[in-house]
Write a protein that holds these residues in place. Structure first.
Motif, PDB file in Angstrom:
ATOM      1  N   ALA A 128      -8.385  51.804 -12.263  1.00  0.00           N
ATOM      2  CA  ALA A 128      -7.883  51.049 -13.636  1.00  0.00           C
ATOM      3  C   ALA A 128      -6.872  49.793 -13.161  1.00  0.00           C
ATOM      4  CB  ALA A 128      -7.416  51.834 -14.773  1.00  0.00           C
ATOM      5  N   VAL A 129      -5.779  50.458 -12.397  1.00  0.00           N
ATOM      6  CA  VAL A 129      -5.025  49.304 -11.843  1.00  0.00           C
ATOM      7  C   VAL A 129      -5.336  48.169 -11.192  1.00  0.00           C
ATOM      8  CG1 VAL A 129      -2.804  49.203 -10.285  1.00  0.00           C
ATOM      9  CG2 VAL A 129      -2.756  51.039 -12.065  1.00  0.00           C
ATOM     10  N   ALA A 130      -6.578  48.681 -10.202  1.00  0.00           N
ATOM     11  CA  ALA A 130      -7.139  47.857  -9.261  1.00  0.00           C
ATOM     12  C   ALA A 130      -7.971  46.768 -10.181  1.00  0.00           C
ATOM     13  CB  ALA A 130      -7.751  48.372  -8.208  1.00  0.00           C
ATOM     14  N   ALA A 131      -8.613  47.305 -11.257  1.00  0.00           N
ATOM     15  CA  ALA A 131      -9.518  46.663 -12.013  1.00  0.00           C
ATOM     16  C   ALA A 131      -8.695  45.453 -12.992  1.00  0.00           C
ATOM     17  CB  ALA A 131     -10.311  47.636 -12.931  1.00  0.00           C
ATOM     18  N   ASP A 132      -7.367  46.004 -13.378  1.00  0.00           N
ATOM     19  CA  ASP A 132      -6.612  45.098 -14.056  1.00  0.00           C
ATOM     20  C   ASP A 132      -6.186  43.924 -13.452  1.00  0.00           C
ATOM     21  OD1 ASP A 132      -7.212  46.319 -16.711  1.00  0.00           O
ATOM     22  OD2 ASP A 132      -5.587  47.595 -16.387  1.00  0.00           O
ATOM     23  N   SER A 133      -5.701  44.263 -12.071  1.00  0.00           N
ATOM     24  CA  SER A 133      -5.291  43.277 -11.068  1.00  0.00           C
ATOM     25  C   SER A 133      -6.155  42.164 -11.162  1.00  0.00           C
ATOM     26  CB  SER A 133      -4.834  43.864  -9.896  1.00  0.00           C
ATOM     27  OG  SER A 133      -3.524  44.830  -9.961  1.00  0.00           O
ATOM     28  N   ALA A 134      -7.498  42.723 -10.837  1.00  0.00           N
ATOM     29  CA  ALA A 134      -8.658  41.785 -10.756  1.00  0.00           C
ATOM     30  C   ALA A 134      -8.978  40.747 -12.053  1.00  0.00           C
ATOM     31  CB  ALA A 134      -9.996  42.316 -10.389  1.00  0.00           C
ATOM     32  N   VAL A 135      -8.787  41.332 -13.118  1.00  0.00           N
ATOM     33  CA  VAL A 135      -8.973  40.781 -14.511  1.00  0.00           C
ATOM     34  C   VAL A 135      -7.628  39.643 -14.590  1.00  0.00           C
ATOM     35  CG1 VAL A 135      -8.599  40.919 -17.020  1.00  0.00           C
ATOM     36  CG2 VAL A 135     -10.061  42.485 -15.712  1.00  0.00           C
ATOM     37  N   HIS A 136      -6.465  40.002 -14.158  1.00  0.00           N
ATOM     38  CA  HIS A 136      -5.517  39.178 -14.201  1.00  0.00           C
ATOM     39  C   HIS A 136      -5.610  37.959 -13.371  1.00  0.00           C
ATOM     40  CE1 HIS A 136      -2.189  40.341 -16.406  1.00  0.00           C
ATOM     41  NE2 HIS A 136      -2.050  41.672 -15.982  1.00  0.00           N
ATOM     42  N   ALA A 137      -6.201  38.322 -11.975  1.00  0.00           N
ATOM     43  CA  ALA A 137      -6.493  37.186 -11.019  1.00  0.00           C
ATOM     44  C   ALA A 137      -7.523  36.063 -11.648  1.00  0.00           C
ATOM     45  CB  ALA A 137      -6.881  37.685  -9.659  1.00  0.00           C
ATOM     46  N   VAL A 138      -8.703  36.606 -12.227  1.00  0.00           N
ATOM     47  CA  VAL A 138      -9.662  35.875 -12.778  1.00  0.00           C
ATOM     48  C   VAL A 138      -9.022  35.086 -14.177  1.00  0.00           C
ATOM     49  CG1 VAL A 138     -11.850  36.054 -13.968  1.00  0.00           C
ATOM     50  CG2 VAL A 138     -11.447  37.237 -11.744  1.00  0.00           C
ATOM     51  N   ASP A 140      -6.045  34.096 -14.742  1.00  0.00           N
ATOM     52  CA  ASP A 140      -5.284  32.969 -14.460  1.00  0.00           C
ATOM     53  C   ASP A 140      -6.006  31.834 -14.007  1.00  0.00           C
ATOM     54  OD1 ASP A 140      -3.000  34.763 -15.169  1.00  0.00           O
ATOM     55  OD2 ASP A 140      -2.769  35.228 -12.722  1.00  0.00           O
ATOM     56  N   GLU A 141      -6.968  32.083 -13.251  1.00  0.00           N
ATOM     57  CA  GLU A 141      -7.999  31.035 -12.920  1.00  0.00           C
ATOM     58  C   GLU A 141      -8.515  30.245 -13.935  1.00  0.00           C
ATOM     59  OE1 GLU A 141      -8.043  29.632  -9.804  1.00  0.00           O
ATOM     60  OE2 GLU A 141      -6.657  31.191  -8.698  1.00  0.00           O
ATOM     61  N   ILE A 142      -9.081  30.929 -14.889  1.00  0.00           N
ATOM     62  CA  ILE A 142      -9.762  30.477 -16.093  1.00  0.00           C
ATOM     63  C   ILE A 142      -8.671  29.506 -16.888  1.00  0.00           C
ATOM     64  CG2 ILE A 142     -10.848  31.165 -18.440  1.00  0.00           C
ATOM     65  CD1 ILE A 142     -12.013  33.518 -16.944  1.00  0.00           C
ATOM     66  N   PHE A 143      -7.523  30.052 -16.939  1.00  0.00           N
ATOM     67  CA  PHE A 143      -6.532  29.204 -17.498  1.00  0.00           C
ATOM     68  C   PHE A 143      -6.310  28.185 -16.947  1.00  0.00           C
ATOM     69  CE2 PHE A 143      -5.194  33.435 -19.758  1.00  0.00           C
ATOM     70  CZ  PHE A 143      -5.394  32.930 -20.884  1.00  0.00           C
ATOM     71  N   GLY A 145      -8.378  26.528 -15.098  1.00  0.00           N
ATOM     72  CA  GLY A 145      -9.542  25.395 -15.343  1.00  0.00           C
ATOM     73  C   GLY A 145     -10.302  25.381 -13.772  1.00  0.00           C
ATOM     74  N   GLY A 146     -10.643  24.060 -13.545  1.00  0.00           N
ATOM     75  CA  GLY A 146     -11.298  23.925 -12.284  1.00  0.00           C
ATOM     76  C   GLY A 146     -12.727  24.446 -12.430  1.00  0.00           C
ATOM     77  N   ASN A 147     -13.059  25.099 -11.261  1.00  0.00           N
ATOM     78  CA  ASN A 147     -14.156  25.778 -11.230  1.00  0.00           C
ATOM     79  C   ASN A 147     -14.568  26.884 -12.287  1.00  0.00           C
ATOM     80  OD1 ASN A 147     -14.968  24.148  -9.028  1.00  0.00           O
ATOM     81  ND2 ASN A 147     -14.080  25.387  -7.531  1.00  0.00           N
ATOM     82  N   TYR A 148     -13.375  27.254 -12.780  1.00  0.00           N
ATOM     83  CA  TYR A 148     -13.433  28.616 -13.785  1.00  0.00           C
ATOM     84  C   TYR A 148     -13.326  27.707 -15.032  1.00  0.00           C
ATOM     85  CZ  TYR A 148     -12.256  31.491  -9.782  1.00  0.00           C
ATOM     86  OH  TYR A 148     -12.136  32.448  -8.903  1.00  0.00           O
ATOM     87  N   GLU A 149     -13.374  26.680 -15.473  1.00  0.00           N
ATOM     88  CA  GLU A 149     -13.268  25.990 -16.713  1.00  0.00           C
ATOM     89  C   GLU A 149     -14.422  26.557 -17.511  1.00  0.00           C
ATOM     90  OE1 GLU A 149     -12.493  21.791 -18.923  1.00  0.00           O
ATOM     91  OE2 GLU A 149     -12.643  21.916 -16.690  1.00  0.00           O
ATOM     92  N   SER A 150     -14.190  26.769 -18.795  1.00  0.00           N
ATOM     93  CA  SER A 150     -15.128  27.213 -19.890  1.00  0.00           C
ATOM     94  C   SER A 150     -15.547  28.633 -19.574  1.00  0.00           C
ATOM     95  CB  SER A 150     -16.328  26.265 -19.892  1.00  0.00           C
ATOM     96  OG  SER A 150     -17.234  26.393 -19.014  1.00  0.00           O
ATOM     97  N   LEU A 151     -15.251  29.277 -18.576  1.00  0.00           N
ATOM     98  CA  LEU A 151     -15.614  30.748 -18.420  1.00  0.00           C
ATOM     99  C   LEU A 151     -14.907  31.640 -19.612  1.00  0.00           C
ATOM    100  CD1 LEU A 151     -16.017  31.201 -14.603  1.00  0.00           C
ATOM    101  CD2 LEU A 151     -17.612  30.804 -16.385  1.00  0.00           C
ATOM    102  N   GLU A 152     -15.582  32.693 -19.782  1.00  0.00           N
ATOM    103  CA  GLU A 152     -14.899  33.633 -20.835  1.00  0.00           C
ATOM    104  C   GLU A 152     -13.880  34.483 -20.292  1.00  0.00           C
ATOM    105  OE1 GLU A 152     -16.172  36.904 -24.217  1.00  0.00           O
ATOM    106  OE2 GLU A 152     -17.961  35.734 -23.020  1.00  0.00           O
ATOM    107  N   LEU A 153     -12.732  34.625 -21.195  1.00  0.00           N
ATOM    108  CA  LEU A 153     -11.734  35.490 -20.351  1.00  0.00           C
ATOM    109  C   LEU A 153     -12.331  36.878 -20.368  1.00  0.00           C
ATOM    110  CD1 LEU A 153      -8.639  34.373 -22.362  1.00  0.00           C
ATOM    111  CD2 LEU A 153      -9.038  34.096 -19.643  1.00  0.00           C
ATOM    112  N   VAL A 154     -11.711  37.753 -19.293  1.00  0.00           N
ATOM    113  CA  VAL A 154     -12.088  39.069 -18.865  1.00  0.00           C
ATOM    114  C   VAL A 154     -11.275  40.030 -19.745  1.00  0.00           C
ATOM    115  CG1 VAL A 154     -12.808  40.841 -17.346  1.00  0.00           C
ATOM    116  CG2 VAL A 154     -13.176  38.244 -16.841  1.00  0.00           C
TER     117      VAL A 154
END
Length: 201
Positions: A128-138, A140-143, A145-154
């Protein structure tokens, strides 16, 4: 009285003794004795010797019946007190024995099962800790923008567990689990939490 005591030998429970006591009617026996004595008194002036002696015999029987009943009630009352004390003590001992047995059972299970079960939960916590860390990273990238722009938050693990609807605080699953160290299991979470709880008891 000796014969009566022998007859009482098989009466041991409080319920049986109470039932035996209920069979004695002292008031009725007292009334019978008073009546027999009054008949003897009445015959002293008008009755013949045989009639007076017969009345005396009835009064003696009534007195003996009353004396036996009083003695029996006294003995049964004493035994009832002892029986109640014995049964209450036995019930208390049984209650204690059940508590001891319950502790022994669960301690045995803890010794035999806790290590493997706790390690399985610890593995879930790590995932769970590892999964939440991955969610944080993704996210942060969505916020950013760039290549992650308009993607739905996890959503985080705790969101999928419905904690957001149940609790006002948003604690993550991995940080919410604490398991004490027992045997070879090193523990999970904040170990001081368990020491504080034990010290407060």
């Amino acid at each position: 009285m000796i014969a009566r005591k022998k007859k009482f030998a098989d009466i041991s429970t409080a319920a049986d003794i109470e039932a035996a006591l209920a069979e004695y009617d002292i008031a009725t026996l007292e009334a019978s004795l008073a009546g027999a004595q009054q008949r003897r008194t009445d015959l002293l002036l008008t009755g013949t010797d045989p009639e007076i002696l017969a009345a005396e015999g009835e009064a003696t029987k009534a007195r003996l019946a009353l004396d036996r009943a009083v003695a029996a009630v006294s003995e049964l009352t004493r035994r009832l007190k002892e029986a109640r004390e014995t049964e209450a003590r036995a019930a208390a001992q049984k209650h204690r024995d059940e508590a001891v047995a319950a502790v022994d059972r669960v301690v045995a299970r803890i010794h035999s099962e806790y290590d493997s079960l706790a390690r399985a939960i610890a593995s879930l916590v790590q995932e769970a800790v590892a999964a939440d860390s991955a969610v944080h990273a993704v996210n942060d990238e969505i916020f950013r923008g760039g290549n992650y722009e308009s993607l739905e938050l996890v959503k985080f693990v705790h969101d999928h567990l419905g904690w957001a609807e149940k609790f006002s605080s948003h604690h993550k699953f991995g940080g919410s689990v604490s398991l004490p160290a027992i045997g070879t299991f090193p523990g999970v979470g904040d170990p001081t939490r368990w020491h504080e709880k034990l010290g407060a008891l």
